[in-house]
Enzyme design. Sequence first.
Site, PDB file in Angstrom:
ATOM      1  N   LYS A 266       0.785  -1.229   0.000  1.00 12.64           N
ATOM      2  CA  LYS A 266       0.000   0.000   0.000  1.00 12.64           C
ATOM      3  C   LYS A 266       0.825   1.291   0.000  1.00 12.64           C
ATOM      4  CE  LYS A 266      -4.156  -1.877   2.088  1.00 12.64           C
ATOM      5  NZ  LYS A 266      -5.292  -1.595   2.943  1.00 12.64           N
TER       6      LYS A 266
ATOM      7  N   ASP B  95      -9.880   3.142   2.101  1.00 11.97           N
ATOM      8  CA  ASP B  95      -9.905   2.399   3.368  1.00 11.97           C
ATOM      9  C   ASP B  95     -10.524   3.208   4.509  1.00 11.97           C
ATOM     10  OD1 ASP B  95      -8.892  -0.084   2.678  1.00 11.97           O
ATOM     11  OD2 ASP B  95      -6.808   0.496   2.972  1.00 11.97           O
TER      12      ASP B  95
END
Length: 279
Positions: free
Chosen positions: A70, A105
């Site tokens: 990420k 997220d």
Amino acid sequence: MIDSKTKLVALIGHPVEHSLSPIMQNAAFRDKNLNYVYLAFDVLPEKLKYVIDGAKALGIVGFNVTIPHKIEIIKYLDKLDKSAELIGAVNTIKVDKEAIGYNTDGIGARKALEEKIGKVENKNILIFGAGGAARAVAFELAKNNNIIIANRTLDKAKKLAEEIIEKLGKNSDEVKYVPLNTDLKDVDIVINATSVGMKKDDKPLATAEQLRGKVVMDLVYNPLETPLLKEAKKVNAIAIDGLGMLIHQGAEAFKIWTGVEPNINVMREAIMKYLNYSH
């Protein structure tokens, strides 16, 4: 039906076998009659540098990004959306002429919490972890709550807390950092944003007694009932599994790739059906 016009979207991570994203995204594509297919690619860290050029060459239209890529993926992208820039981590990529990184997220976690307990504001929220998922959740929830970052490596927790304070204009009373085994006395909401709980022999990050009277959310969704959530249930604490965040962050990514709003219920039903069949 997959044909020569089918657009490809994929998950990249290492490992990816546990992922439920292909189940829910493909169900959502079918529901909206979109000619897309979603696959999962296990990408070793040393191969990550080839992914974006490969996607452009092959006409892959987008990715989800999971552990451990990420943060590292950012250096291979052309642009970052504001959310990804603020958080410093990417979980969604749209590929056209340029590869643009997004982060869904944080909003996914907020929506998962609010789905269960209503508006989340002015709460004391403790987040276990300081990696990509923790960063996203912490930045999103710090907008209108007090945040405590608890991490095994205290330096990483300190660095994340300082970044949030600086970028969001907070003070050190509103964003704190503590060691992993900390007192949860004044905490309202506990969120596990580490991978602890994915392995059968993982020990819970807090005991039942520590979790009494709190809202407990675990971002791990495989297994659905993690050691932390088992502890929470022993004292009838509100326990929120990782499916809510998975679905909501996935729905936001779906919109980025297609411009279409997916049906959340279709995504959830596809996962529950799959879990019932596979266990």
